[in-house]
Design an enzyme around this catalytic site. Structure first.
Site, PDB file in Angstrom:
ATOM      1  N   GLY A 165       0.820  -1.193   0.000  1.00  0.00           N
ATOM      2  CA  GLY A 165       0.000   0.000   0.000  1.00  0.00           C
ATOM      3  C   GLY A 165       0.862   1.253   0.000  1.00  0.00           C
ATOM      4  O   GLY A 165       2.020   1.234   0.397  1.00  0.00           O
ATOM      5  N   GLY A 196      -0.402   8.811   2.203  1.00  0.00           N
ATOM      6  CA  GLY A 196       0.193  10.122   2.350  1.00  0.00           C
ATOM      7  C   GLY A 196       1.438  10.107   3.211  1.00  0.00           C
ATOM      8  O   GLY A 196       2.338  10.924   3.039  1.00  0.00           O
ATOM      9  N   LYS A 206       5.057   4.457   2.088  1.00  0.00           N
ATOM     10  CA  LYS A 206       4.726   3.116   1.619  1.00  0.00           C
ATOM     11  C   LYS A 206       4.515   2.165   2.801  1.00  0.00           C
ATOM     12  O   LYS A 206       5.097   2.327   3.866  1.00  0.00           O
ATOM     13  CB  LYS A 206       5.838   2.575   0.725  1.00  0.00           C
ATOM     14  CG  LYS A 206       5.997   3.340  -0.586  1.00  0.00           C
ATOM     15  CD  LYS A 206       7.111   2.746  -1.437  1.00  0.00           C
ATOM     16  CE  LYS A 206       7.246   3.514  -2.749  1.00  0.00           C
ATOM     17  NZ  LYS A 206       8.341   2.978  -3.589  1.00  0.00           N
ATOM     18  N   ASP A 243      -9.657  10.873   9.491  1.00  0.00           N
ATOM     19  CA  ASP A 243      -9.317  10.350   8.162  1.00  0.00           C
ATOM     20  C   ASP A 243     -10.018   9.014   7.926  1.00  0.00           C
ATOM     21  O   ASP A 243      -9.403   8.035   7.487  1.00  0.00           O
ATOM     22  CB  ASP A 243      -7.810  10.197   8.023  1.00  0.00           C
ATOM     23  CG  ASP A 243      -7.361  10.134   6.561  1.00  0.00           C
ATOM     24  OD1 ASP A 243      -8.153  10.530   5.681  1.00  0.00           O
ATOM     25  OD2 ASP A 243      -6.228   9.691   6.296  1.00  0.00           O
ATOM     26  N   LYS A 298       4.875   0.455   7.958  1.00  0.00           N
ATOM     27  CA  LYS A 298       4.622   1.736   7.290  1.00  0.00           C
ATOM     28  C   LYS A 298       5.852   2.622   7.455  1.00  0.00           C
ATOM     29  O   LYS A 298       6.201   3.027   8.559  1.00  0.00           O
ATOM     30  CB  LYS A 298       3.384   2.412   7.883  1.00  0.00           C
ATOM     31  CG  LYS A 298       2.994   3.704   7.154  1.00  0.00           C
ATOM     32  CD  LYS A 298       1.979   4.510   7.935  1.00  0.00           C
ATOM     33  CE  LYS A 298       0.639   3.819   7.993  1.00  0.00           C
ATOM     34  NZ  LYS A 298      -0.383   4.688   8.652  1.00  0.00           N
TER      35      LYS A 298
END
Length: 831
Positions: A497, A500, A503, A614, A518
């Site tokens: 994935g 913002g 990766k 979010d 992440k």
């Protein structure tokens, strides 16, 4: 004749070189003291100075000389060094003049006996040297030899003994001896990189092992080291066999010397027990107890006294699951010579469990016959960033099982470490939680994190030989090398994935646990603030529908978050664009319900609401059972105070999901999450992106387009084609009404997440069970009316009379029998 003279010259020169190589090391500084002894003590070929003659080195305001009679000396354990001791009731120092700067051994001898009112087994004390904490709150239960080495750059070395509160210190003997300059150098690997700064590290010998051979006593080692046999460390003895050919060992100029390891170590080895099977494919593995929380220098000793010809032996060397020497060809390393000693140094990342595994195994290169060898091994603990080799929780590990193993110098016991460490973390967490409750906001980054409600085993293919594994709910700070190894050095093919922040990589820990990693992009607009927020938020909450944070890494200016791996990826990926099989309506409802539970917990499960900011389908992850968990808390923010209605803050979120009221007024409430979740509901129903510029203008924005059809009462016209004819009308109507309420223009008109959750549960019930009664009546706007009964449904007990009253009240409100619905809703776990 001239040729003969030349050959004779070469022969004599070779003998001289060999003599130089094997002559042994003469230390520039060589302090040997038998503490408490009234006379010099000879041990092997070494003389330990009488304590009264060494008093010039000691500065002690008060000490006691202790003598004890032991049984006749039959082993090193019964050495005369252990018959006397010096006891320090107060802080005391040894000061030694240093004539040659460089690394020095510090060997400390301990044997607890009773002398008058002093029971040495009850002593508790700390020892420091050269600004390093060698031992902290140390206690001795059995005969123990502690070996350290420090790089002394000044003209003196001070070793300080400090008794713990209401206790005392003691020492039986001490050595301070120069170490050859070439013994420890900075030419050491840390995986694919060179490790820098080893010369500045203090080291403690944890293990020193002679593979395939007997114990090598200090008398047979040029640096007075003891090497113990390897049999007790083998994980599976049947897979290994011993081999010995000591006479074949040939030291060569520029490679290992006898000071690196004696001939008796290089001449014996453990190898694969292939049983003449050319198809053998297994590893020989040794397991060692180590002290967690430290990096280790691991030194491998090799000498190919097995092969009959060059380039015949190829094998792999592993530290835990990391292949630190792939396809190793010793004849290449020794410049095309057999039986020449060679050693390899590896520095691990920080170890977080108390076991370290070393393995050797066959290589497939050049169709080599399956074999692998190891002659010797040293494992040395390195000081941490605080300059400590001990830590407050370390307890000495000594020879309690066999007198013959007294020379073993081992790591610290892990039991008390874990107990005290967990207690410390719990204390910090409780203090922090209280501070947050009192102040409403934490201004200090204290990234102790807790995982979800299920206990996780956290481990990693820690880079270059470190393993992480701890069956607890506490997160850990992971070194960068650890994360590199877990992600195959951030292999681009492992990317699952991109967001913002950066990766997201799939990773695998040493114990097989899968994780999602992440990695922050330094060019990303999201940075340190989001990184800290993510850790702080996930350290406060535990819920089965919130993704668990396993750890983080902030080494080398990196910002990396490590989560539990969600096998089925994102909800977005299952709705469109990724080729996954279509989800059934029931599965979609259950995913929405799980997500709503997670958000409801965020809004109500703490002293102040936490607003996600979010909410989107890409931040709803699915495990192997398609259970939903809300993720990505980098933009999260604590909600308003009790006497406030909103939080004024800059607008953040994802385009297409953003609350228009929040965008207009920059006033954030929990209802902003509700709006975003309403968009997700339509996304789930229609299985299309929330913004799609390729569509006709009226269809570009999913929320606007879906609301038009919802208000016309024709929502079935735009649902995912795979769901056509599979959704019961009542269930669809209730679902559409819920989404519509979530998308109200003003937050005050939107339901709470608790109300949304109730209605989604109801929509699932309507899909699974037809409830008698008028459909319109069943689909009335229950959202506002039922909130007093269900806002806190997750905490109620079905046996409580008040709950039963609420159920009957709801029956009255609806006009239909809804006990089946509420029999599920009132349970803390829902469905």
């Amino acid at each position: 004749m001239g040729c003969f003279k030349f050959d004779l010259f070469i022969w004599v020169l070779s003998l001289l070189c060999l003599g130089l190589l094997c002559s042994g090391f003469v230390p520039a500084d060589n302090y040997l003291i038998d503490c408490g002894s009234l006379a010099n003590t000879t041990v092997g070929n070494r003389v330990f100075l009488a304590d009264n003659l060494a008093s010039k080195y000691l500065s002690s305001p008060k000490d006691v000389v202790a003598n004890v009679s032991l049984k006749p000396i039959t082993s090193f354990d019964d050495s005369p060094l252990y018959q006397t001791a010096r006891i320090f009731p107060e802080s005391s120092k040894y000061t030694f003049s240093i004539s040659h700067s460089g690394r020095h051994w510090i060997r400390l001898y301990f044997y607890p006996f009773v002398f008058g009112s002093y029971d040495l087994s009850k002593a508790k004390f700390s020892i420091s040297a050269q600004n390093f904490a060698l031992l902290t709150d140390f206690s001795v239960q059995n005969t123990t030899l502690k070996e350290f080495s420090v790089n002394v750059t000044s003209d003196s070395l001070v070793i300080t003994f400090t008794p713990s509160s209401n206790s005392f210190a003691f020492l039986n003997a001490i050595e301070v001896v120069s170490v050859p300059d070439q013994l420890i150098t900075d030419d050491v690997s840390s995986g694919s990189e060179k490790f820098q700064g080893l010369m500045n590290q203090a080291l403690e010998t944890a293990w020193r092992v002679n593979m395939g051979g007997p114990i090598v006593s200090f008398e047979n080692d040029t640096l007075w080291r003891t090497w113990v046999p390897d049999q007790s460390f083998l994980v599976n003895e049947n897979l290994a066999k011993d081999f010995s050919n000591i006479a074949a060992v040939k030291y060569d100029v520029g490679l290992a010397t006898e000071d690196i390891a004696p001939q008796t170590v290089y001449g014996t080895l453990t190898e694969m027990n292939s049983a003449d099977n050319p198809n053998s494919n297994f590893n020989v593995t040794w397991e060692f107890t180590v002290d967690p929380g430290f990096q280790y220098l691991v030194r491998f000793h090799f000498c190919d006294v097995v092969s009959k010809s060059l380039n015949q032996l190829y094998f792999n060397v592993y530290v835990d699951s990391s292949n630190v020497a792939p396809d190793l060809d010793l004849s290449t390393m020794t410049i095309n010579k057999l039986a020449v000693p060679y050693y390899l140094d590896i520095v691990t990342a920080s170890i977080v469990r108390n076991k370290l595994r070393i393995s050797i195994g066959p290589s497939a290169v050049n169709n080599a016959y399956p074999n692998a060898i190891l002659n010797g091994l040293e494992i040395m603990k390195m000081n941490n960033s605080a300059g400590s080799l001990s830590g407050t929780n370390s307890v000495s590990f000594s020879n309690s099982s066999s007198k013959s193993n007294v020379g073993v110098i081992v790591g610290a016991s892990v039991g008390s470490f874990i107990a005290v460490a967990l207690a410390g973390v719990l204390f910090v967490l409780c203090r922090r939680r209280k501070r947050l409750a009192d102040q409403g906001h934490s201004k200090t980054w204290s990234p102790f994190s807790m995982n979800g409600t299920n206990s996780h085993t956290m481990g990693s293919k820690y880079s270059y030989g470190t393993t992480a594994s701890a069956a607890s709910n506490y997160s850990y700070r992971f070194p960068f090398g650890v994360v590199q190894e877990a992600t195959n050095n951030f292999d681009e093919s492992w990317v699952i994935g991109i967001g913002g922040f950066g990766k997201v990589y799939k990773g695998t820990l040493n114990d097989g646990t899968k994780v999602a990693v992440k990695r922050g992009n330094p060019r990303s607009q999201q940075g340190l603030a989001e990184f800290r927020t993510e850790i702080e938020m996930l350290s406060q909450f535990r819920h089965r529908h919130l993704v668990s944070l396993i750890g983080y890494c902030d080494d080398k200016n990196e910002m990396i978050l490590i989560y539990e791996y969600m096998e089925n990826g994102t909800l977005k990926g299952h709705l469109y664009g990724s080729g996954h099989p279509s989800l059934s309506w029931k599965q979609r409802l259950e995913i929405c319900i799980g997500s709503a539970r997670g958000l409801h917990y965020l809004h109500t499960g703490y002293a102040k609401a936490v607003i996600h900011r979010d909410v989107k389908s890409a931040n709803i992850l699915l495990d192997e059972n398609l259970m939903a968990k809300v993720a990505d808390f980098g933009l999260s923010k604590t909600g308003p105070e009790i006497d406030q209605t909103h939080v004024s803050t800059a607008v953040k979120g994802s385009f297409g999901y953003l609350d228009p009221e929040y965008f207009r007024r920059q006033q954030l409430t929990e209802k902003s999450d509700v709006y975003s979740f309403g968009v997700v509901l339509f996304e789930v129903l229609c299985a299309r992106p929330v913004i799609d510029p390729s569509l006709p203008r009226e269809m570009v924005n999913l929320a606007e387009w879906a609301m038009k059809w919802q208000k016309k009462g024709q929502l079935e016209q735009i649902i995912d084609s795979t769901l056509a004819g599979k959704i019961r009308p009542d269930s669809l109507r209730k679902f559409g009404e819920t989404a519509e309420k979530c998308l109200a223009d003003y937050g005050v008109d939107r339901p709470s997440m608790g109300d949304v959750l109730w209605n989604l549960e109801y929509a699932l019930q309507l899909q699974e069970t037809e409830i008698p009664g008028d459909a319109e009546e069943n689909s009335t706007n229950m959202i506002g009316e039922l909130s007093p009964q269900i806002n806190n449904y997750s905490n109620v007990d079905t046996n409580d009379s008040a709950v039963q009253f609420e159920v009957s009240s709801v029956d009255d409100l609806s006009g239909v029998s809804m006990s089946k619905v509420f029999s599920q809703l009132v349970k803390s776990e829902g469905r």
